[in-house]
Design a protein around this motif. Structure first.
Motif, PDB file in Angstrom:
ATOM      1  N   THR A 163      97.000  66.602  11.326  1.00  0.00           N
ATOM      2  CA  THR A 163      96.867  67.722  10.399  1.00  0.00           C
ATOM      3  C   THR A 163      95.929  68.792  10.949  1.00  0.00           C
ATOM      4  OG1 THR A 163      97.278  66.286   8.502  1.00  0.00           O
ATOM      5  CG2 THR A 163      96.216  68.401   8.062  1.00  0.00           C
ATOM      6  N   VAL A 164      94.766  68.365  11.450  1.00  0.00           N
ATOM      7  CA  VAL A 164      93.799  69.296  12.022  1.00  0.00           C
ATOM      8  C   VAL A 164      94.433  70.071  13.184  1.00  0.00           C
ATOM      9  CG1 VAL A 164      91.668  69.438  13.376  1.00  0.00           C
ATOM     10  CG2 VAL A 164      91.738  68.051  11.295  1.00  0.00           C
ATOM     11  N   GLU A 176      97.680  70.684  13.844  1.00  0.00           N
ATOM     12  CA  GLU A 176      98.715  71.626  13.419  1.00  0.00           C
ATOM     13  C   GLU A 176      98.112  72.815  12.679  1.00  0.00           C
ATOM     14  OE1 GLU A 176     102.170  70.092  11.543  1.00  0.00           O
ATOM     15  OE2 GLU A 176     102.743  68.867  13.275  1.00  0.00           O
ATOM     16  N   ASN A 177      97.039  72.582  11.935  1.00  0.00           N
ATOM     17  CA  ASN A 177      96.362  73.697  11.263  1.00  0.00           C
ATOM     18  C   ASN A 177      95.808  74.698  12.264  1.00  0.00           C
ATOM     19  OD1 ASN A 177      96.939  72.694   8.729  1.00  0.00           O
ATOM     20  ND2 ASN A 177      94.928  71.767   8.413  1.00  0.00           N
ATOM     21  N   ALA A 199      98.751  76.565  13.714  1.00  0.00           N
ATOM     22  CA  ALA A 199      99.264  77.511  12.726  1.00  0.00           C
ATOM     23  C   ALA A 199      98.365  78.738  12.625  1.00  0.00           C
ATOM     24  CB  ALA A 199      99.387  76.830  11.363  1.00  0.00           C
ATOM     25  N   LYS A 200      97.057  78.540  12.737  1.00  0.00           N
ATOM     26  CA  LYS A 200      96.116  79.660  12.699  1.00  0.00           C
ATOM     27  C   LYS A 200      96.379  80.608  13.878  1.00  0.00           C
ATOM     28  CE  LYS A 200      91.873  78.793  11.585  1.00  0.00           C
ATOM     29  NZ  LYS A 200      90.448  78.338  11.621  1.00  0.00           N
ATOM     30  N   ILE A 224     104.606  75.084  12.027  1.00  0.00           N
ATOM     31  CA  ILE A 224     103.476  76.020  12.056  1.00  0.00           C
ATOM     32  C   ILE A 224     103.918  77.469  11.923  1.00  0.00           C
ATOM     33  CG2 ILE A 224     102.072  74.416  13.417  1.00  0.00           C
ATOM     34  CD1 ILE A 224     102.620  76.197  15.875  1.00  0.00           C
TER      35      ILE A 224
END
Length: 478
Positions: free
Chosen positions: A349-350, A352-353, A356-357, A394
């Motif tokens: 999760t971290v 992909e976040n 995505a950012k 993402i």
């Protein structure tokens, strides 16, 4: 008291913009050889742009792909088209029914299939240790040039069968990647074209070097010429390490934390002066240093500030997130353990976040796997498909993800003028897929045919090698 607080706030308001001001890279920009080598001068198909004879590494003859749907890699919707190739170059993309191609061309009927640019893997290690070496990855056999070559050849075949026609090797053993590159370019061995960094450059105890010291093998990362790692201390040694890779034929330079600002700035400056792009494996403050120096791309989804992401987008610094590599590690062992260069939280999760950012900020992003140890390329093509699917999570569409896998990848390598799309004038790195990968990535499990540099290298899903042609035996002297 109120005046003091207001004063502090005012001071902060004045100071913050000054601290955030982008003064530009510390290192010089990449030397642009096009300023002294006009397009009329034939050059090697790599970033070195070395002048070569007009027919250098050009296969004879021509071929045509008829009846298929073309996904050209530019972002346009797939459409029916005929592709004409002469030697190593795509010469025409014709509408269905147009038969204006050379009379002696080999015609391939690809009806019902998708023709598209070959996939690009921006983060490969062709010679990294295999599963059988895991008991002692620093054994003498693992650092044998012969062992390294055999691992590389096996992986090249797997890449090809998975539709990957270009790999950017970002650290392999000794001179092996350069030998494999040259042999592949000449058509003597079969597999994807290779862009090689040579050895990874880091400091004593830095990423990829620390384990050698922990296991009592400092000479492997320090003195062994077949090592994947080159240790350097101080700006001048970092420059010299870059020069060594350039002397061996590097297409790019790979750096890894930890380092000082002076060291990475010197390395980037030296690489750029030689015309080589730089990619870096780093995190947190070391990403800030890399951006300040002026690197061209940053590997992995590792932690960085919002300011760093914004500067990456502003300066055109690309990202190769390699999300699938960390997914394999997390699911295999539960975490990324035992590394002093990974002292922060890492989970799916971290990661992909963070990716995505970067996507939202407008950072250019390409596909790289870095799935090398243990099963490594055995995961292909599933690992490539997994990374494409990660991109859709993402913020990419399926078409945009495939563009990242082709056109954008070529741009990150600095070969966007020759690779990554199917257009007239581009090199003929082409795959034929039984299905519609722009609609369903799973179709990439059915790559039937592949051409690299205009040479047929995959046929019916298997590596193709033409039969040996006998050379006439010399007559006896009279």
């Amino acid at each position: 008291m109120k005046k003091m607080i207001c004063g502090l706030l005012l001071a902060g308001a004045v100071t913050a913009p000054a601290m955030a001001q982008d003064k530009g890279p510390e290192a010089r920009p990449i030397y642009d050889r096009s300023a002294v080598l006009p397009p009329s001068v034939p050059t090697s198909d790599d970033v070195l742009r070395i002048p070569v004879p007009k027919d250098y590494n050009v296969p004879k003859g021509s071929f045509v792909l008829v009846g298929g749907r073309l996904f050209d890699g530019t972002g346009k919707a797939a459409r029916p088209a005929t592709i004409v190739v002469q030697g190593k170059t795509i010469t025409a993309v014709l509408k269905p029914g147009d038969r204006t191609w050379p009379a002696d061309a080999v015609v391939y009927d690809v009806t019902g299939k998708t023709v598209m640019p070959g996939l690009i893997d921006l983060h490969a290690h062709l010679t990294f240790f295999a599963a059988g070496d895991a008991v002692n990855v620093y054994s003498a056999a693992n650092y044998s040039g012969a062992e390294s070559t055999m691992r590389g050849l096996k992986r090249m075949a797997t890449y090809l069968e998975s539709g990957v026609t270009t790999v950017r090797d970002v650290a392999s053993h000794g001179d092996v990647p350069f030998v494999l590159k040259a042999k592949q370019a000449a058509g003597e061995i079969f597999g994807p074209r290779i862009f090689a960094a040579g050895q990874l450059i880091t400091q004593t105890g830095g990423h990829a070097a620390v384990h050698a010291f922990q296991q009592g093998y400092p000479e492997i990362a320090d003195k062994n010429l077949n090592s994947m790692v080159r240790i350097a201390s101080g700006p001048q040694e970092w420059r010299e390490a870059v020069r060594m890779q350039f002397a061996k034929g590097a297409d790019l330079i790979k750096l890894a934390s930890e380092y000082t600002q002076e060291e990475i700035t010197a390395a980037v400056d030296e690489a750029h002066s030689l015309g080589l792009p730089v990619t870096v494996d780093s995190e947190t403050q070391y990403i800030d240093m890399a951006i300040r120096a002026g690197v061209d791309s940053i590997e992995h989804p590792l932690p960085r500030s919002d300011a760093a992401v914004a500067l990456m987008a502003k300066r055109g610094i690309a990202s190769v997130p390699t999300l699938v590599a960390y997914r394999v590690i997390m699911r295999g062992s539960g975490g990324y353990f035992g590394s002093t260069s990974r002292r922060f939280q890492l989970d799916e999760t971290v990661n992909e976040n963070m990716a995505a950012k970067m996507r939202r900020a407008g950072v250019k992003m390409g596909i790289g796997l870095d799935v090398v140890a243990l099963a490594g390329t055995d995961y292909l093509p599933g690992s490539y498909i997994d990374e494409l699917e990660s991109f859709t999570r993402i913020g990419f569409t399926k078409v945009e993800a495939l563009v990242a896998a082709t056109k954008t990848g070529a741009e990150i390598i600095k070969l966007g003028d020759r690779l990554g799309t199917i257009e007239p004038g581009k090199l003929a790195d082409i795959i034929v897929v039984d299905g519609n990968p722009d609609e369903d990535f799973a179709a990439l499990r059915k790559v039937r045919t592949a051409f690299v540099n205009g040479r047929l290298m995959l046929q019916d899903g298997r590596v193709y090698q033409p039969a040996h042609e006998e050379v006439p035996f010399p007559n006896a002297r009279k």
